[in-house]
Design a protein around this motif. Structure first.
Motif, short mmCIF file in Angstrom:
data_model
loop_
_atom_site.label_atom_id
_atom_site.label_comp_id
_atom_site.label_asym_id
_atom_site.label_seq_id
_atom_site.Cartn_x
_atom_site.Cartn_y
_atom_site.Cartn_z
N ARG A 16 -2.05 -8.31 -3.60
CA ARG A 16 -2.25 -6.91 -3.17
C ARG A 16 -2.08 -5.95 -4.34
O ARG A 16 -2.81 -4.97 -4.47
N GLU B 204 -5.21 -5.86 -6.39
CA GLU B 204 -6.26 -5.08 -5.70
C GLU B 204 -6.00 -3.57 -5.84
O GLU B 204 -6.91 -2.81 -6.17
N GLN B 205 -4.78 -3.19 -5.59
CA GLN B 205 -4.44 -1.76 -5.68
C GLN B 205 -4.65 -1.25 -7.10
O GLN B 205 -5.12 -0.13 -7.32
N ALA C 17 0.83 -1.21 0.00
CA ALA C 17 0.00 0.00 0.00
C ALA C 17 0.86 1.26 0.00
O ALA C 17 0.61 2.21 -0.75
N PHE D 295 2.57 1.88 -3.38
CA PHE D 295 1.64 2.50 -4.34
C PHE D 295 1.49 4.00 -4.06
O PHE D 295 1.41 4.80 -4.99
N GLU D 296 1.41 4.35 -2.78
CA GLU D 296 1.29 5.78 -2.46
C GLU D 296 2.53 6.55 -2.93
O GLU D 296 2.42 7.65 -3.49
N ASP E 270 -8.32 -0.78 -7.71
CA ASP E 270 -8.75 0.44 -7.03
C ASP E 270 -8.36 1.68 -7.83
O ASP E 270 -9.16 2.60 -8.04
#
Lengths: 91, 97, 91, 97, 91, 97
Positions: free
Chosen positions: E75, E78-79, D67, D70-71, E82
């Motif tokens: 993951r 999924e990202q 996560a 990606f950010e 999104d």
């Protein structure tokens, strides 16, 4: 590597491909060697000229890397030959 | 840093061998440049990233780093060439400036 | 780099190749930059959101890397020009 | 494997420019994914390899790591885009998802 | 990734390209895995044979890396989904 | 180390699929060799570079390093193959010696 299953036309094509790859590999080895020896030998940036100590280091680094690659290549070829023999015994 | 020396004679149409040489030279220079950027970043730029600008010390370090990298490139090239000549014709080793 | 030995057809072809490579280089630089800044700035995985401290670090890292690359590029071009002049003097 | 050379086949339907863009996008995503796997492995997985399974802590770390990556990807992309726009057209910078 | 703008001929060509890339990616992953597990697990060169401790380490390293890649892949997908949804909302 | 197994059927002219397989095998071997050179250099050769020759200890270390690397390559290959077989056909995993 065993290209004996290839027909003559394919083997000729393969030779050209291999020749081209050898040039690419050489160039890649060259820039990799520059990077490796620069990173190991140059740590003083109070001057832009290579010191004699740095220069000796770079020369030794280059020499040693070439001898290392040669030795690895020789062992690699032996291991490959062993692996091929072992495989042929199986069939 | 003309890595692939040897001026070629003017030809008529696209010579694919010459083309390939030029592409290889381009790849080589790109590769060297990327390694140079990465090496001098590791040597000179602090990974704390407290500010967005290069400070004076970093800038001076970068300039010297590039100069030294070129010197190392030259020394390594000369060494490879002398090894290549000793090994025989050495045709493939004529590539440093 | 000196492509003046190439004929016009070859130079046109070379321009296309260079243009394509520039795109590839840009994409490679982009993902390399993401990796570098992520690795330097993100060390806390007790949360999945970027902290403001991490975000500032990433922004500075990106800015600094671009300025660094630009500076290296300028010096690289100068050194290349010097090397070419030195070579021409020899012949 | 000759992505290079722009061999324009005289095929009626296949648009080689569009094809090339798609291949570049694929290469880009593969490159990002490989860097993501490597970075999160370094951040989250202990190199002692005492057992064959990811433990709970490693699994949670991996999820957060992806996560965050990606950010960071998004932030860097926006930054490059704003720099590209400031520099002129900036057409080439519209590539982060 | 969205290839729906491509026409059928282009999609067929793209499938072949993707298939070939998957093979290349698999081979690259394989050699990368060998390198990673060798570097993490082998630090004793007083013998040329793998010790049982080293062998266990290599097996666990391989297992863990595959599970890690799988998890990251899930993951990642999924990202990506999104991000695509967010982008479509904008237009 | 025939990474890409599977004997091919005799054909007439240049078979581009078979050609591509051979090129991929060549790329694979080059990649493995480069990683082997780099890994064993890191493991065995001191980065002080006080002399131009490999000393006895370095030479012995290199020989053992190459042998161990091959063993690891074999173990990883067998593992991938067993995972591939468990996952179904496992067609893509038949590549270690």
């Amino acid at each position: 590597m065993d290209f004996s299953q290839l027909n003559p036309a394919e083997q000729a094509h393969m030779s050209k491909v291999i020749e081209k790859k050898q040039m690419q590999d050489f160039l890649r080895m060259y820039s990799n060697l520059v990077e490796r020896c620069f990173n190991s030998c140059c740590n003083d940036f109070t001057s832009k000229a290579l010191s004699s100590k740095e220069e000796t280091c770079v020369m030794n680094c280059t020499d040693k890397f070439l001898k290392h690659s040669e030795r690895v290549g020789a062992r690699f070829a032996e291991q490959n030959a062993d692996a091929m023999n072992a495989q042929q015994q199986k069939f | 840093m003309s890595f692939l020396g040897g001026g070629s004679k003017p030809g008529a149409a696209v010579n694919s061998d010459r083309m390939e040489m030029a592409v290889q030279e381009l790849d080589m220079i790109t590769d060297v440049f990327n390694r140079l950027v990465s090496s001098c970043h590791n040597k000179c730029v602090s990974p704390r990233y407290a500010e967005p600008d290069l400070n004076k010390g970093e800038s001076v370090c970068i300039d010297r780093c590039v100069a030294k990298f070129f010197e190392v490139n030259k020394k390594v090239g000369e060494k490879l060439q002398s090894v290549g000549n000793a090994a025989g014709g050495g045709g493939a080793f004529g590539m440093q400036s």
